[in-house]
Design an enzyme around this catalytic site. Structure first.
Site, PDB file in Angstrom:
ATOM      1  N   CYS A  65      -0.258   3.889  11.261  1.00 33.41           N
ATOM      2  CA  CYS A  65      -0.042   5.119  12.035  1.00 33.41           C
ATOM      3  C   CYS A  65      -1.231   5.269  12.980  1.00 33.41           C
ATOM      4  CB  CYS A  65       0.140   6.332  11.141  1.00 33.41           C
ATOM      5  SG  CYS A  65      -1.007   6.421   9.793  1.00 33.41           S
ATOM      6  N   GLY A 118       4.320   7.343  -1.054  1.00 30.27           N
ATOM      7  CA  GLY A 118       5.588   6.859  -1.592  1.00 30.27           C
ATOM      8  C   GLY A 118       6.866   7.256  -0.874  1.00 30.27           C
ATOM      9  N   CYS A 170       0.901  -1.170   0.000  1.00 27.62           N
ATOM     10  CA  CYS A 170       0.000   0.000   0.000  1.00 27.62           C
ATOM     11  C   CYS A 170       0.926   1.203   0.000  1.00 27.62           C
ATOM     12  CB  CYS A 170      -0.868   0.021   1.253  1.00 27.62           C
ATOM     13  SG  CYS A 170      -1.706  -1.540   1.580  1.00 27.62           S
ATOM     14  N   ALA A 171       1.462   1.536  -1.162  1.00 25.34           N
ATOM     15  CA  ALA A 171       2.671   2.358  -1.182  1.00 25.34           C
ATOM     16  C   ALA A 171       2.454   3.869  -1.220  1.00 25.34           C
ATOM     17  CB  ALA A 171       3.543   1.940  -2.362  1.00 25.34           C
TER      18      ALA A 171
END
Length: 753
Positions: A310, A177, A173-174
């Protein structure tokens, strides 16, 4: 109507991922930083050590300090030198609103002083003219890919992955980036290897956000990155050729940084304060678990997967890890990373937690949950009840980073090591499948589809539409209806049933076409640049079947393998690094392709002619003057330029550091240039121009008016303007790399919100 509905859905997405690593200037609205439910929940869970809860809440209300990451790439040392000597010294003199600005400090736990933090909030940086220079430096260096501005905690997962240059890496799940960028840099840590054997495949489910990844990759000029667009929870299994046989691609390293409620980002994403509720986590837990399961299925035995969020919430953190360990029946274990980041303060993972609904109702375990709630609340959200099993999981090896311990965001990270194939992937299972039909042995090993027994309590067959793989498997999972089955077969992409088909065709990328070794293009290129015999022609590709090739790109050998074997299976947005661009002026001088700056460090080791060695003074001239006469160069370079046999056309300008003049840059610099009849020029995009000049100690500062590039570039030769704006152009050039989509979408942002 479909479009409208999906826009609604995007709007209601959790805030967690979206702006996690976005820029600095975010203005703070006057949002009341208070959420009683949040405080009540976290107080009750006891994740914060005794007596620290007030500090924890205070830290959450403070804006996040700005952090900078200077990468491993070629010029990292030079940039650090520049930062320390020029900017950090000036900053110490500044006082704003009575606050003395401290010099930026290196993050104690990041290796080699490559990450720095300041006590300046993003707001303050914009307030002082002295800091304005620093700000411009940051913006410009970020755009040319030499530093990343990234939240400190978000730098942690790549560090725990222990990357080596031969690793095959998947970033599930980039977007946006910043972690992907770190992974690429780690792959290239050894600058003497232009083509590391490893690669990074960066995936994101959101097509538009994939272009953020493309942009990140472009800054880093790596031939070893590919951006793809799939739902991570059912990302297709890829095939590769291994010694002449088709094999499954298993990754050595996987980063599984899942979408989350984002309550660790409240210091930056202010709206989390009003939006926070416990139901966010309940909604996301299942997706997070499916993505993590899909990750470990594709992990090589002996490989590492880092799971991170997070969010501070155990439902999204330990609960997912515990469920994953339980399903794995010993195939996975949590690695102890306590020694890997000395200097980082973190709390060990917890082994007990309970669940709260948004109306404040607590459930200590699954048995207390009324059946009316069984759809939203799942058994995997609770800690394992068997104390022995719980102890053997070592959940305390998970790491939770709390904001008040080191003035950061909140974060959770766990490192999983794969000891054996997943039980549902084994060719010969120990016992026949419980479901009573044929033993699982009949399922081919390369169909990492969870048998229903493994996913039963999830109520899903692994994928939203009951489909795990892009290709049709030998046997369809029982949940998939025929209609869905055929829809998936046609699309060749995981997931959505036929009604959503338009969406797929809306984003059609150009195909990747590899050149054959005897392509006529190579004949002129070969002789013009005198390519060395070991130049890997088979790794050169273009993005069009029809008409003249406009740009030539290079990918590493392993990525070529992936591309050739999976064209039907995967939706590639972008890959490779541009090495040559068509240039019709060049044709008359013997070669229709000029070198592209972004690929020069990849290509130059193979080029044996048309290289001019230049000095620091030469570079200053080339980067500050429009189109200097050859005579402006110092004697040495001037003589070389005159000697170039087929005078006109594309050249490499190469600076090699001299150990005996330590004041000059101590790393090599390579610029693309053009040798005209009587003049010579560098072909370097504006930001990089600034970057190299800074490295040479030339103070570059943009005028305050910030005139658009267009106005500033007027009166230049056609070609010059093109070079200046190459960086900007690339993202606009729809026909070249499929980013027409990004362009089209930017036009209608009004409607999408």
């Amino acid at each position: 109507n479909m479009g409208k509905r999906s826009r609604q859905r995007q709007k209601n997405q959790p805030a967690g991922r979206d702006d996690r690593d976005s820029g600095w200037g975010a203005g703070y609205a006057d949002i009341v930083k208070e959420n009683k439910l949040f405080e009540h929940y976290y107080k009750e869970l006891g994740l914060v050590p005794d007596g620290e809860f007030e500090q924890f809440m205070e830290a959450m209300r403070e804006p996040l300090p700005a952090t900078i990451l200077s990468p491993y790439m070629i010029h990292a040392k030079e940039i650090l030198h520049c930062l320390k000597e020029k900017y950090f010294k000036d900053i110490q003199e500044v006082e704003i609103e009575g606050q003395k600005i401290e010099a930026p400090q290196p993050l104690s736990w990041y290796p080699d002083e490559q990450a720095w933090h300041t006590n300046m909030s993003r707001k303050i940086i914009r307030k002082s003219p002295l800091l304005e220079k620093f700000h411009q430096f940051l913006v410009s260096e970020t755009e040319s890919g030499n530093i990343s501005r990234q939240e400190a905690v978000s730098m942690i997962p790549p560090l725990l992955m222990k990357i080596e240059s031969h690793h095959k890496i998947l970033d599930m799940c980039a977007a946006p980036g910043s972690k992907t960028a770190q992974l690429i840099e780690m792959l290239h840590a050894d600058m003497d290897v232009p083509f590391p054997e490893g690669f990074v495949i960066a995936n994101d489910v959101d097509n538009k956000r994939c272009y953020l990844l493309v942009h990140q990759a472009k800054r880093l000029n790596s031939p070893c990155i590919m951006v793809i667009n799939h739902d991570a929870s059912c990302i297709p299994t890829l095939k590769i050729d291994a010694d002449g046989q088709k094999d499954i691609l298993f990754y050595d390293r996987i980063l599984c940084d899942v979408p989350c409620s984002g309550d660790g980002t409240m210091r930056k994403n202010i709206d989390v304060w009003k939006k926070w509720t416990t139901s966010n986590s309940l909604h996301l837990h299942g997706l997070q678990l499916r993505i993590a399961v899909r990750g470990v299925e594709q992990l090589a035995v002996g490989g590492r997967m880092v799971y991170s969020t997070c969010s501070l919430n155990p439902i999204e953190d330990e609960a997912v890890i515990a469920a994953l360990l339980e399903k794995s029946e010993g195939a996975l274990e949590l690695a102890d990373s306590s020694a890997d980041l000395p200097g980082l303060k973190w709390m060990p993972g917890v082994t007990s937690w309970k669940l709260m609904t948004k109306d404040g109702q607590w459930y200590p375990d699954w048995s207390h949950v009324p059946s009316s709630r069984h759809t939203q609340i799942r058994p995997t959200m609770f800690p394992p009840t068997d104390p022995e099993k719980l102890a053997s999981m070592h959940l305390e090896r998970c790491m939770r980073i709390l904001p008040h311990h080191q003035n950061t965001g909140g974060f959770f990270v766990a490192v999983l090591v794969k000891k054996a194939p997943m039980p549902w992937n084994k060719r010969y299972p120990k016992v026949p499948a419980q479901t009573g039909d044929s033993p699982a042995a009949s399922t081919p090993v390369d169909t990492p589809c969870l048998p229903e027994s493994a996913m039963e309590e999830e109520g899903q067959g692994g994928c939203p539409e009951g489909k795990v793989d892009g290709e049709a498997e030998e046997e369809a999972p029982k949940g998939a209806s025929l209609a869905q089955e055929s829809a998936v077969k046609q699309d060749g992409v995981c997931g959505p049933p036929a009604s959503k088909k338009m969406k797929l065709f809306g984003y059609k990328e150009d195909p990747f076409v590899f050149l054959t070794e005897d392509d006529p293009v190579f004949t002129t290129i070969q002789s013009f640049y005198d390519l060395s015999p070991n130049f890997p022609k088979q790794n050169v590709l273009t993005r069009t079947h029809e008409g003249k090739k406009r740009h030539l790109y290079m990918v590493s050998k392993e990525l070529r393998n992936v591309l050739l074997n999976n064209s039907e299976r995967m939706k590639v947005i972008n890959t490779g690094v541009k090495v040559w661009s068509r240039n019709s002026d060049g044709e008359e001088f013997g070669c229709a392709f000029r070198l592209a700056q972004e690929g020069i460090y990849t290509l130059q080791p193979y080029i044996r002619s048309r290289i001019i060695r230049v000095s620091v003074e030469d570079i200053k001239v080339l980067l500050t003057q429009e189109n200097p006469f050859l005579s402006k160069l110092e004697d040495d370079a001037h003589a070389q330029a005159k000697k170039i046999s087929t005078h006109m056309g594309s050249i490499v300008l190469k600076y090699i550091p001299k150990p005996d003049s330590p004041a000059d840059p101590q790393c090599s610099i390579q610029l693309c240039g053009w040798r005209g009849k009587t003049s010579i020029r560098a072909f370097v995009p504006r930001n990089e121009r600034f970057h190299y000049l800074r490295m040479l100690g030339v103070e570059v500062f943009r005028d305050k008016q910030g005139l658009g590039h267009k106005q500033r570039d007027e009166g230049k030769g056609e070609e010059e303007g093109a070079a200046e704006n190459e960086a900007e152009l690339d993202l606009e050039n729809g026909d070249e790399n499929g980013s027409s989509q990004a362009k089209a979408n930017s036009g209608n942002q009004g409607t999408s919100s």
